[in-house]
Design a protein around this motif. Structure first.
Motif, PDB file in Angstrom:
ATOM      1  N   GLN A  91      10.724   8.403   8.841  1.00 19.18           N
ATOM      2  CA  GLN A  91       9.394   7.940   9.240  1.00 19.18           C
ATOM      3  C   GLN A  91       8.900   6.766   8.392  1.00 19.18           C
ATOM      4  OE1 GLN A  91       7.635   9.274  12.044  1.00 19.18           O
ATOM      5  NE2 GLN A  91       6.750   7.244  11.671  1.00 19.18           N
ATOM      6  N   LYS A  92       9.131   6.809   7.098  1.00 21.13           N
ATOM      7  CA  LYS A  92       8.666   5.734   6.223  1.00 21.13           C
ATOM      8  C   LYS A  92       9.336   4.410   6.582  1.00 21.13           C
ATOM      9  CE  LYS A  92       8.203   4.307   1.395  1.00 21.13           C
ATOM     10  NZ  LYS A  92       8.479   4.658  -0.034  1.00 21.13           N
ATOM     11  N   ILE A  93      10.649   4.450   6.818  1.00 27.46           N
ATOM     12  CA  ILE A  93      11.383   3.238   7.192  1.00 27.46           C
ATOM     13  C   ILE A  93      10.854   2.689   8.510  1.00 27.46           C
ATOM     14  CG2 ILE A  93      13.659   2.349   7.870  1.00 27.46           C
ATOM     15  CD1 ILE A  93      14.904   4.335   5.944  1.00 27.46           C
ATOM     16  N   ALA A  94      10.592   3.596   9.461  1.00 31.43           N
ATOM     17  CA  ALA A  94      10.057   3.169  10.758  1.00 31.43           C
ATOM     18  C   ALA A  94       8.674   2.548  10.603  1.00 31.43           C
ATOM     19  CB  ALA A  94      10.015   4.361  11.718  1.00 31.43           C
ATOM     20  N   ASP A  95       7.830   3.164   9.777  1.00 31.94           N
ATOM     21  CA  ASP A  95       6.485   2.629   9.557  1.00 31.94           C
ATOM     22  C   ASP A  95       6.548   1.232   8.945  1.00 31.94           C
ATOM     23  OD1 ASP A  95       5.394   4.939  10.551  1.00 31.94           O
ATOM     24  OD2 ASP A  95       4.995   5.834   8.583  1.00 31.94           O
ATOM     25  N   GLU A  96       7.422   1.041   7.981  1.00 35.24           N
ATOM     26  CA  GLU A  96       7.549  -0.263   7.337  1.00 35.24           C
ATOM     27  C   GLU A  96       8.030  -1.329   8.318  1.00 35.24           C
ATOM     28  OE1 GLU A  96      10.184   0.566   4.132  1.00 35.24           O
ATOM     29  OE2 GLU A  96       8.601   1.339   2.805  1.00 35.24           O
ATOM     30  N   ALA A  97       8.830  -0.905   9.299  1.00 33.22           N
ATOM     31  CA  ALA A  97       9.338  -1.853  10.304  1.00 33.22           C
ATOM     32  C   ALA A  97       8.385  -2.017  11.478  1.00 33.22           C
ATOM     33  CB  ALA A  97      10.708  -1.381  10.811  1.00 33.22           C
ATOM     34  N   GLY A  98       7.318  -1.215  11.517  1.00 33.88           N
ATOM     35  CA  GLY A  98       6.390  -1.276  12.643  1.00 33.88           C
ATOM     36  C   GLY A  98       6.980  -0.721  13.913  1.00 33.88           C
TER      37      GLY A  98
END
Length: 229
Positions: A91-98
């Motif tokens: 989830q964190k990686i996805a959030d950082e990538a938008g």
């Protein structure tokens, strides 16, 4: 054929031993940098190559493990739970990538005969790869069916002539955001082979879809187990 198998085994043993040997010095170097009395701005460029090499070493260890049949412990695995755990982890990686992570699945339980950790690694690598290629503001969708799991992004896709290269070791797509080792999809391939699953990729216009499929016999068994559950 035997000499090819022996050569492959020697290569795998070398990769595993080399990766193990690199883990300790990298950890020591990381600790030394963390203890240095310098500002965070000065520390970050020193840590970046260490973290990059550490990721490479971890991927090499996973590849060696995925290539060893004795590494797997098979059991009945709830696919919905593994996908949920994978989404939480990424989830964190996805959030950082938008990028938004979504799930399309029926309420019926889907049970596969698999090594739990290996299935998690396979799905993590497929979904993370999709995140790295998905434009900001789009989604990465995981679809669960009784006989297959599909991961799709809405990115640029890939040139048709490059499709056969996607699961080769150290191959990297040009649209990735990160600087990975190019081993994630090769690990997925090894895990699929060990489970006798098929792993395919297809341009969807837009985007790319990767599909992990069971054999007809395994799918029928899974459906029976899900019904009993």
């Amino acid at each position: 054929v035997w000499w090819m198998e022996r050569g492959f085994r020697i290569q795998q043993d070398f990769l595993a031993k080399a990766a193990h040997e690199l883990k300790t010095p990298l950890a020591l170097i990381r600790a030394e940098v963390d203890l240095m009395e310098i500002s965070d701005d000065a520390r970050k460029p020193l840590l970046a190559p260490i973290e990059h090499l550490t990721r490479h070493v971890q991927q090499l260890l996973l590849l060696a493990e995925a290539s060893e049949p004795l590494s797997y412990q098979f059991a009945d695995v709830d696919v919905h739970e593994v996908v949920a755990d994978t989404h939480t982890f990424l989830q964190k990686i996805a959030d950082e990538a938008g990028v938004r992570l979504s799930l399309a699945a029926s309420e019926q339980k889907v049970i596969w005969r698999a090594d739990h950790g290996a299935l998690f690694t396979l799905l993590k690598n497929l979904i993370e790869n999709a995140i790295q290629h998905a434009p900001s503001g789009t989604e990465v969708r995981t679809t669960i069916k009784q006989d297959c799991i599909c991961v799709r992004d809405w990115g640029p896709g890939i040139a048709p002539e490059q499709l056969p290269m996607m699961f080769a070791r150290f191959w990297r797509g040009k649209h990735r955001r990160d600087n990975g080792a190019g081993l994630g999809l090769a690990i997925c391939k090894e895990i699929s082979v060990a489970h006798e699953w098929s792993l395919t990729v297809e341009n969807r216009h837009p985007g790319l879809e990767m599909k992990v499929s069971q054999t007809a016999e395994a799918s029928a068994t899974s459906l029976h187990q899900a019904t009993l559950g």
